[in-house]
Design a protein around this motif. Sequence first.
Motif, PDB file in Angstrom:
ATOM      1  N   PRO A 148      -2.006   2.190  -3.762  1.00 22.39           N
ATOM      2  CA  PRO A 148      -2.901   2.597  -4.052  1.00 22.39           C
ATOM      3  C   PRO A 148      -3.089   4.300  -2.356  1.00 22.39           C
ATOM      4  CG  PRO A 148      -3.158   0.852  -3.442  1.00 22.39           C
ATOM      5  CD  PRO A 148      -1.691   1.015  -3.960  1.00 22.39           C
ATOM      6  N   MET A 149      -2.352   3.998  -1.300  1.00 28.50           N
ATOM      7  CA  MET A 149      -3.024   4.357  -0.397  1.00 28.50           C
ATOM      8  C   MET A 149      -1.972   5.838   0.214  1.00 28.50           C
ATOM      9  SD  MET A 149      -5.013   3.676   2.098  1.00 28.50           S
ATOM     10  CE  MET A 149      -6.259   2.111   2.592  1.00 28.50           C
ATOM     11  N   LEU A 175      -8.231   7.953  -4.992  1.00 28.08           N
ATOM     12  CA  LEU A 175      -9.079   6.818  -4.317  1.00 28.08           C
ATOM     13  C   LEU A 175     -10.182   5.945  -5.461  1.00 28.08           C
ATOM     14  CD1 LEU A 175      -9.785   5.295  -1.812  1.00 28.08           C
ATOM     15  CD2 LEU A 175     -11.823   7.248  -1.718  1.00 28.08           C
ATOM     16  N   GLU A 176     -10.207   7.056  -6.401  1.00 33.11           N
ATOM     17  CA  GLU A 176     -11.612   5.789  -7.255  1.00 33.11           C
ATOM     18  C   GLU A 176     -10.665   5.738  -8.882  1.00 33.11           C
ATOM     19  OE1 GLU A 176     -11.015   9.417  -6.351  1.00 33.11           O
ATOM     20  OE2 GLU A 176     -13.157  10.043  -5.166  1.00 33.11           O
ATOM     21  N   ILE A 208       0.635  -8.026  -1.602  1.00 36.52           N
ATOM     22  CA  ILE A 208      -0.474  -9.705  -0.911  1.00 36.52           C
ATOM     23  C   ILE A 208      -1.610  -8.666  -1.302  1.00 36.52           C
ATOM     24  CG2 ILE A 208      -0.147  -7.956   1.662  1.00 36.52           C
ATOM     25  CD1 ILE A 208       0.320 -10.877   2.741  1.00 36.52           C
ATOM     26  N   LEU A 209      -2.269  -8.054  -0.607  1.00 37.47           N
ATOM     27  CA  LEU A 209      -3.985  -8.035  -0.719  1.00 37.47           C
ATOM     28  C   LEU A 209      -3.931  -7.155  -2.771  1.00 37.47           C
ATOM     29  CD1 LEU A 209      -4.119  -6.045   2.202  1.00 37.47           C
ATOM     30  CD2 LEU A 209      -5.168  -8.657   1.344  1.00 37.47           C
ATOM     31  N   ASN A 210      -3.728  -6.674  -2.900  1.00 34.76           N
ATOM     32  CA  ASN A 210      -4.107  -5.962  -4.276  1.00 34.76           C
ATOM     33  C   ASN A 210      -3.430  -6.960  -5.250  1.00 34.76           C
ATOM     34  OD1 ASN A 210      -4.490  -2.902  -3.983  1.00 34.76           O
ATOM     35  ND2 ASN A 210      -3.204  -2.718  -2.980  1.00 34.76           N
ATOM     36  N   ILE A 211      -3.832  -6.854  -6.035  1.00 34.31           N
ATOM     37  CA  ILE A 211      -3.781  -7.534  -7.904  1.00 34.31           C
ATOM     38  C   ILE A 211      -2.032  -7.890  -8.371  1.00 34.31           C
ATOM     39  CG2 ILE A 211      -4.827  -6.012  -9.465  1.00 34.31           C
ATOM     40  CD1 ILE A 211      -5.956  -8.399 -10.814  1.00 34.31           C
ATOM     41  N   GLU A 212      -1.547  -8.501  -8.726  1.00 31.49           N
ATOM     42  CA  GLU A 212      -0.168  -8.302  -9.097  1.00 31.49           C
ATOM     43  C   GLU A 212       0.171  -7.541  -9.216  1.00 31.49           C
ATOM     44  OE1 GLU A 212      -2.093 -10.685  -8.455  1.00 31.49           O
ATOM     45  OE2 GLU A 212      -1.702 -12.656  -7.304  1.00 31.49           O
ATOM     46  N   MET A 226      -0.612  -5.096 -10.413  1.00 32.38           N
ATOM     47  CA  MET A 226      -0.919  -3.121  -9.941  1.00 32.38           C
ATOM     48  C   MET A 226       0.274  -2.369  -9.799  1.00 32.38           C
ATOM     49  SD  MET A 226      -2.760  -1.968  -6.845  1.00 32.38           S
ATOM     50  CE  MET A 226      -4.053  -1.396  -6.735  1.00 32.38           C
ATOM     51  N   TYR A 254       1.273   0.762  -9.119  1.00 31.00           N
ATOM     52  CA  TYR A 254       1.475   2.114  -7.741  1.00 31.00           C
ATOM     53  C   TYR A 254       0.973   0.819  -6.577  1.00 31.00           C
ATOM     54  CZ  TYR A 254      -3.876   2.885  -8.365  1.00 31.00           C
ATOM     55  OH  TYR A 254      -5.054   2.318  -8.240  1.00 31.00           O
ATOM     56  N   PHE A 279       0.874  -0.980  -0.203  1.00 27.98           N
ATOM     57  CA  PHE A 279       0.125   0.320   0.160  1.00 27.98           C
ATOM     58  C   PHE A 279       0.598   1.615  -0.184  1.00 27.98           C
ATOM     59  CE2 PHE A 279      -3.514  -3.262   1.185  1.00 27.98           C
ATOM     60  CZ  PHE A 279      -4.195  -3.061   0.762  1.00 27.98           C
TER      61      PHE A 279
END
Lengths: 189, 165
Positions: free
Chosen positions: B143-144, B150-151, B133-137, B139, B141, B119
Motif C-alpha cells: 500500500p505505500m 490511500l483511500e 507483518i502489519l497488514n492483513i494477510e 492483501m 498489493y 508496505f
Amino acid sequence: MALDLSTPKNKIILDGNLAEAINGEGYQLTTFDKAVGLARANSLWPLPFATSCCGIEFMATMASNYDLARFGSERLSFSPRQADLLMVMGTIAKKMGPILKQVYLQMAEPRWVISVGACACSGGIFDTYSVLQGIDKVIPVDVYVPGCPPRPEQIIDGIIKIQDLVKNESLRRRNSDEYKLLMKEYGIH
Amino acid sequence: MTNLEIYNVLQKQFGNAIHSMDEPHKLLTIVVSAGAIIPILKYLKEDPLMNYLFLTDLCGVHQPNIVGEELGIIYHLHNLQANRRLRIKTYVSAKSPKIDTVITIWKAANWMERETFDFYGIQFIGHPNLTRILNIEDMNYHPMLKHYPLEDGTRTDKADSYFGR
C-alpha cells in the motif's frame, strides 16, 4: 370474580403503549412475549469491544455520573458466550475484522449489536487501506450511534433504542425469514 | 569524529560503493550502492572506531519519478557510546527490488524488513520469513507504493449522492 375489561384502570401501560395486560387484586396477566421482552430489555449483558476513544466514552457511560446500571446493563460480560449485546466502540482495522466476527459468532442468540462512533459505523476519518469501512461489512448491526466520539448521553440513547428493539421484537426473531436472509448475506449460518 | 571524518574513512574503505553525503539537521546521511550494503553495515557495526552497534530503524521510500532508483531502503544506526547517529540510504530499481537481508548483522532487522516488504514490496534476499507483518494477510498489493490510492475502495458514505452532487 368476573373481570370487567372495559374499565381503563384494569389496563396498564407497558412501554408507553396500551398493553394486553390485565390487572386485578394481587395478580397481573400479560402476554409471554411482553413479560420476556421486558425482562430481557432490562437485564442486557453488554460485551464491550472497545478499541479506541469511543471506549473511553463508554467508561464514562459505565461510571457513576452516567451510570448504565440504571438501565440494567451494569454487568459487563467479557465472555461472548454470556453476552446479549455486542458494543463495538472504536476503529476496527481490517485485521481485526475476522476477530470481531468470531466474537459475534460466539455469542448465543438472542444477540444484538450496537455500533458506537463514526469509525465503527463507517470507518470515520480513517478512509484508508488498513481500516474496515464500518463493522456492518462483517457483522449485522442493530443500532448505530454517530459521533466522534459520541457523548455518554448518545451511547445511553443507543442503549435505549436497543432496549426498544428487545422489548418489541418477536421473542425468536432469529426464526424470521428476514433475519435468516440477513445472516445469509453475512455468511453466518 | 566529525561527520566528514566518518565519511572519509568510509570512502577510503569502500571507494565507489560510497556515493554521496549530506547533513540534513546535522544528521550524517550517506548514500551507498545496494550491492555493498552488507560489508558496509558490518564494518560500521564491528569497527571499533565506528561502533554503530544499534539498528534504530529500517524503512522504505518510494520515489517513482527517479527512474532506476525508485525504491529506497534506509538504515538508521546509532553509536550508543558516543551518542552518534548515522543514516545509510540505498536505492534499488522497481523492476528488481532486491537487497540482501541484514539479519546476519542485526537480528532486530527481521521484523523491520518484513514491515518494509509489507508496505513497499522490497525483497530481502536471505530473510527466513518474508511475509506480511502489519497488514492483513490476504492483501494483494503493497500500500505505500504511490500508484495505489490511500483511500479504501469499499467506502460507501462518501458517494456524491449523499452530498447532493
